[in-house]
Design an enzyme around this catalytic site. Structure first.
Site, mmCIF file in Angstrom:
data_model
loop_
_atom_site.group_PDB
_atom_site.id
_atom_site.type_symbol
_atom_site.label_atom_id
_atom_site.label_comp_id
_atom_site.label_asym_id
_atom_site.label_seq_id
_atom_site.Cartn_x
_atom_site.Cartn_y
_atom_site.Cartn_z
ATOM 1 N N GLN A 138 0.694 -1.158 0.266
ATOM 2 C CA GLN A 138 0.258 -0.008 -0.136
ATOM 3 C C GLN A 138 1.116 1.376 -0.131
ATOM 4 O OE1 GLN A 138 -3.190 0.656 -0.155
ATOM 5 N NE2 GLN A 138 -2.342 2.466 -0.172
ATOM 6 N N GLN A 140 0.507 4.452 -1.297
ATOM 7 C CA GLN A 140 -0.412 6.077 -1.010
ATOM 8 C C GLN A 140 -0.332 6.079 0.585
ATOM 9 O OE1 GLN A 140 -4.443 6.696 -2.344
ATOM 10 N NE2 GLN A 140 -3.941 8.921 -2.494
ATOM 11 N N GLY A 271 -10.420 0.575 2.380
ATOM 12 C CA GLY A 271 -11.594 0.366 1.221
ATOM 13 C C GLY A 271 -11.412 -0.371 -0.404
ATOM 14 N N GLY A 272 -11.137 0.785 -0.534
ATOM 15 C CA GLY A 272 -10.056 0.262 -2.065
ATOM 16 C C GLY A 272 -9.252 1.609 -2.079
ATOM 17 N N MET A 273 -7.920 1.192 -3.155
ATOM 18 C CA MET A 273 -6.776 1.601 -3.721
ATOM 19 C C MET A 273 -7.116 1.984 -5.193
ATOM 20 S SD MET A 273 -4.671 3.422 -2.842
ATOM 21 C CE MET A 273 -3.346 4.121 -3.581
ATOM 22 N N GLU A 274 -6.626 2.791 -5.534
ATOM 23 C CA GLU A 274 -7.225 2.621 -7.439
ATOM 24 C C GLU A 274 -5.718 2.740 -7.772
ATOM 25 O OE1 GLU A 274 -7.049 5.107 -5.073
ATOM 26 O OE2 GLU A 274 -6.072 7.118 -5.536
ATOM 27 N N ASN A 275 -5.302 1.221 -8.158
ATOM 28 C CA ASN A 275 -4.202 0.547 -8.799
ATOM 29 C C ASN A 275 -3.835 0.880 -9.866
ATOM 30 O OD1 ASN A 275 -2.273 1.401 -6.270
ATOM 31 N ND2 ASN A 275 -3.538 -0.873 -5.626
ATOM 32 N N HIS A 298 -15.875 4.295 -7.222
ATOM 33 C CA HIS A 298 -14.884 5.330 -6.670
ATOM 34 C C HIS A 298 -13.478 4.935 -7.366
ATOM 35 C CE1 HIS A 298 -13.860 7.832 -3.977
ATOM 36 N NE2 HIS A 298 -12.472 7.424 -4.049
ATOM 37 N N GLU A 299 -12.798 4.019 -7.270
ATOM 38 C CA GLU A 299 -11.657 3.318 -7.544
ATOM 39 C C GLU A 299 -11.673 3.841 -9.133
ATOM 40 O OE1 GLU A 299 -9.624 3.789 -5.227
ATOM 41 O OE2 GLU A 299 -11.306 2.850 -3.119
ATOM 42 N N HIS A 302 -11.208 6.876 -10.523
ATOM 43 C CA HIS A 302 -9.798 7.514 -9.975
ATOM 44 C C HIS A 302 -8.762 6.873 -11.261
ATOM 45 C CE1 HIS A 302 -9.310 9.069 -6.316
ATOM 46 N NE2 HIS A 302 -10.140 8.055 -5.470
ATOM 47 N N GLU A 321 -9.390 13.290 -4.627
ATOM 48 C CA GLU A 321 -10.630 12.471 -4.106
ATOM 49 C C GLU A 321 -12.293 12.784 -4.594
ATOM 50 O OE1 GLU A 321 -10.586 9.822 -3.147
ATOM 51 O OE2 GLU A 321 -8.662 9.090 -2.622
ATOM 52 N N ASP A 378 -0.819 11.295 5.554
ATOM 53 C CA ASP A 378 -1.483 10.035 6.056
ATOM 54 C C ASP A 378 -2.525 10.584 7.775
ATOM 55 O OD1 ASP A 378 -2.401 7.382 5.810
ATOM 56 O OD2 ASP A 378 -2.332 6.888 7.681
ATOM 57 N N TYR A 386 -13.032 14.237 0.054
ATOM 58 C CA TYR A 386 -13.700 14.403 -0.344
ATOM 59 C C TYR A 386 -15.234 14.257 -0.549
ATOM 60 C CZ TYR A 386 -11.042 9.562 0.434
ATOM 61 O OH TYR A 386 -9.786 8.319 0.244
ATOM 62 N N ARG A 559 -9.723 -2.928 8.330
ATOM 63 C CA ARG A 559 -10.203 -2.044 7.014
ATOM 64 C C ARG A 559 -9.974 -0.573 8.293
ATOM 65 N NH1 ARG A 559 -15.109 -0.972 3.333
ATOM 66 N NH2 ARG A 559 -15.062 0.827 2.801
ATOM 67 N N LYS A 561 -11.282 2.809 8.276
ATOM 68 C CA LYS A 561 -12.454 3.190 8.702
ATOM 69 C C LYS A 561 -13.230 2.528 9.300
ATOM 70 C CE LYS A 561 -16.817 3.343 6.243
ATOM 71 N NZ LYS A 561 -17.382 3.226 4.510
HETATM 72 N N1 BES Z 1 -6.492 6.944 -2.454
HETATM 73 C C1 BES Z 1 -7.935 5.911 -1.670
HETATM 74 C C2 BES Z 1 -7.388 5.330 -0.076
HETATM 75 C C3 BES Z 1 -6.070 6.286 0.407
HETATM 76 C C4 BES Z 1 -6.259 7.810 0.434
HETATM 77 C C5 BES Z 1 -5.097 5.747 0.597
HETATM 78 C C6 BES Z 1 -5.586 8.148 1.000
HETATM 79 C C7 BES Z 1 -3.788 6.449 1.723
HETATM 80 C C8 BES Z 1 -3.741 7.581 1.464
HETATM 81 C C9 BES Z 1 -8.731 5.492 -2.113
HETATM 82 O O1 BES Z 1 -9.661 5.847 -3.612
HETATM 83 C C10 BES Z 1 -10.551 5.698 -1.205
HETATM 84 O O2 BES Z 1 -10.670 6.956 -0.729
HETATM 85 N N2 BES Z 1 -10.981 4.784 -0.801
HETATM 86 C C11 BES Z 1 -11.577 4.472 0.355
HETATM 87 C C12 BES Z 1 -13.182 4.510 -0.237
HETATM 88 C C13 BES Z 1 -13.985 5.283 -1.016
HETATM 89 C C14 BES Z 1 -15.032 4.414 -1.469
HETATM 90 C C15 BES Z 1 -13.964 6.300 -0.412
HETATM 91 C C16 BES Z 1 -11.598 3.673 1.343
HETATM 92 O O3 BES Z 1 -10.410 2.798 1.820
HETATM 93 O O4 BES Z 1 -12.331 3.988 2.157
HETATM 94 ZN ZN ZN Z 2 -10.362 8.016 -3.663
#
Ligand code: BES
Ligand code: ZN
Length: 608
Positions: A138, A140, A271-275, A298-299, A302, A321, A378, A386, A559, A561
């Site tokens: 990971q 980012q 939740g997700g990472m836009e690799n 969402h991803e 990106h 975002e 971070d 967002y 996760r 969040k």
């Molecule tokens: N790029 C982000 C994840 C991220 C942000 C990683 C900052 C490290 C630092 C990814 O696109 C994202 O926003 N993921 C969200 C889900 C989204 C639906 C809001 C997540 O992981 O909850």
């Molecule tokens: Zn995002």
């Protein structure tokens, strides 16, 4: 931070990167993946755009890397070069510096990662859905530097190729994947090659290795997952190709070749990472009814906002975002209709209000433009980028209408593709190319970008479907039994249940929760979003039948969040501190560094 003597400022000013020097348009990575030692070792070779005409300093980012050798040129055996590393900074790591000689065309750095490399999570078989070890990265925001020496700034892009070799007895059963063109089958010799033809910033470098199978969904989309998870994932994401088509219709061609998903083990911290080419997702969105797929939207979005047009520094994170959230909801509207997208918007606005309340009315952390110098990005990135970012675009939409805004965004992505964008440049471009002077005046961009809270013109979403939920909540409050509400809830989606759970009074007793649970089976739900909303209610009311499910969730899911609010609720519950400490101690090895950094601080605070 060590001070660096000025050298050619060809890289952008970024408070979170030491990188300086000539452009590095291409990376060649050669890595051996050693599960037994939990290290990556090999070399990163950086190619210059052209041979240097004079000696020039090059500075790269590193953190906890063990540098073994540095050579001019792109093959082993080149001339060894002296280098230096600055004193380590806990967040930024160490500046790696070399003086490149005149005539140099490439720099090869041989190195290995340390077992504590924060980007990497090495999972034991028991932490996966199968019987094999797993590794994922990971990168980012600024963790790429913990697995390769690089210019770790989002404003700096390069193409890459990689040769990866897995060693150890399980090599023939493990598949390696990157944010690049990927193999679809396991190689018996454990060797894989990758190429990313489009220039990407370092935070989009990604690698995953595990016992993985592939299922195609269309000619250009598919899913990688552990064998036990693949059938579920395939059903859950069967709309993936329609999503890509909807995106292209909205804002122009998808520029990355294939779009695949990789479903990771549950310890994935996001939740997700836009690799690029390969979005990483948490298995906690496998709800069984496709109800949490907006995260994939969402991803995928990106691939335009973020991966094509990229925030110049983490201070401009809202450009990644905010656009993506707006784009995500437009796709969901296109695929599932306005009432569905409105529910997502109302939930998002509720999150935003909550975050703003936590941060405080006048907090600079509620500005869109951030000032993160000297801080770990971070820790400084939150919902504001967002949801306030999305609201800014909704406000512009209201002001100029969708057709004009859509044309503007399409043009914006085309014009600035593969470039960095900062807040000022965006504000200038928006004002010059989209808004009339009168509209610009009404929009009042400075209040959005550099002001706290929300400007009064910000729209507020309404959801017709939530009106029915509010009605159910009102009846419940007036004494109607949960069972009597059942008929109106049969068609509810995840979103309606989320709104319902958030709307329950905090004064609900354990008895009240027991009645709700008996009717709606929240504790036994397979939907992680609902569980994450339910457990805090249970903790507050001391509803013990949920305890075992909560512990299981905290042990399995990584996760962040979900973890942060759950540990908070646990710490606040009677007798909760000791329980939190005990569960955390056992579960911590299952969490990624991104999550443990936050949770260590949370639990430490609770001690004092
Ligand atoms: N790029 C982000 C994840 C991220 C942000 C990683 C900052 C490290 C630092 C990814 O696109 C994202 O926003 N993921 C969200 C889900 C989204 C639906 C809001 C997540 O992981 O909850
Ligand atoms: Zn995002």
């Amino acid at each position: 931070m060590p001070s660096l003597s000025p050298s050619t400022p060809l890289l952008p000013a970024d408070p979170h990167s030491y990188a300086q020097g000539p452009p590095l348009p291409h990376l060649h990575l050669e890595l051996t993946i050693d599960f037994a030692r939990q290290t990556l070792s090999g070399s990163a070779t950086w190619q210059l755009a052209e041979p240097l005409t004079a000696t020039q300093d090059l500075v790269l980012d590193t953190r906890e890397l063990l540098i073994e050798q540095v050579q001019v040129g792109d093959v082993a055996g080149g001339e060894p070069l002296a280098y230096s590393l600055s004193a380590p900074d806990a967040v930024l790591g160490q500046a790696f510096r070399v003086a490149l000689p005149a005539g140099a065309t490439a720099l090869r750095i041989s190195y290995r990662t340390s077992p504590g490399a924060a980007a990497l999570q090495w999972l034991a078989p028991a932490q996966t859905a199968g019987q094999h070890p797993f590794l994922f990265t990971q990168s980012q925001a600024i963790l790429a530097r913990t697995w390769l020496p690089c210019p770790d700034s989002p404003g700096c892009r390069f193409t890459y190729e990689a040769a990866v070799e897995i060693i150890g007895p399980e090599r023939g059963q493990l598949l390696a994947l990157m944010s690049a063109e990927n193999p679809q089958a396991t190689a018996p010799d454990g060797r894989y090659r990758f190429r990313q033809r489009q220039p990407v910033p370092a935070y989009l470098l990604a690698l995953a290795v595990g016992r993985l199978d592939f299922a195609p969904l269309s000619g250009r989309t598919g899913i990688y997952a552990e064998p036990a998870t693949l059938p579920l994932a395939r059903a859950e994401f069967s709309e993936l190709n329609r999503m890509v088509e909807a995106d292209e219709q909205l804002y122009g061609a998808y520029r990355w070749g294939r779009y695949d998903l990789l479903v990771l083990p549950a310890s994935f911290p996001f939740g997700g990472m836009e690799n690029p080419c390969l979005t990483f997702v948490t298995p906690t969105i496998l709800a069984g009814d496709r109800s949490l797929t907006s995260l994939v939207a969402h991803e995928l979005a990106h691939s335009w906002s973020g991966n094509l047009v990229t925030n110049a520094t983490w201070n401009d994170f809202w450009l990644n975002e905010g656009f993506t959230v707006y784009f995500e909801r437009r796709i969901m509207e296109q695929l599932y209709g306005k009432p569905y997208a409105q529910m997502l918007q109302v939930l998002g606005e509720a999150d935003l209000r909550h975050t703003m309340q936590e941060l405080g009315r006048d907090s600079p952390a509620t500005h869109l433009r951030l000032h993160l110098a000297g801080r770990d990005p971070d820790e400084g990135l939150n919902d504001i980028a967002y949801e306030k970012g999305c609201l800014l675009l909704l406000t512009v939409e209201q002001l100029v209408g969708r057709p004009r805004l859509d044309a503007f965004i399409t043009e914006y992505f085309a014009r600035f593709a593969f470039q960095r964008m900062d807040t000022d440049r965006f504000a200038d471009y928006l004002t010059r190319t989209l808004l009339t002077p009168a509209e610009a005046h009404r929009l009042n961009l400075p209040a959005w970008l550099d002001g706290p809270g929300l400007p009064p013109e910000a729209p507020q979403a309404q959801s017709a479907r939530f009106v029915a939920v509010d009605d159910a909540l009102a009846r419940l409050a007036a004494g109607t039994s949960p069972a009597a509400l059942r008929p109106i809830t049969t068609e509810w989606s995840s979103q309606e249940w989320e709104h319902f759970l958030r709307g329950l009074p905090p004064t609900l007793t354990a008895d009240g929760l027991a009645r709700l649970d008996a009717t709606f089976q929240f504790t036994a739900s397979g939907n992680a979003e609902l569980l994450a909303a339910w457990f805090p209610l249970a903790l507050r009311a001391g509803y013990q039948p949920a305890d075992a499910a909560l512990e299981k969730f905290l042990r399995q899911v990584g996760r962040r969040k979900f973890l942060v609010p759950l540990y908070r609720a646990l710490l606040a519950a009677p007798g909760g501190r000791a329980r939190a400490r005990k569960i955390y101690q056992q579960a911590r090895p299952n969490y990624h560094a991104v999550a443990t950094t936050t949770l260590d601080a949370l639990l430490r605070q609770a001690e004092c």
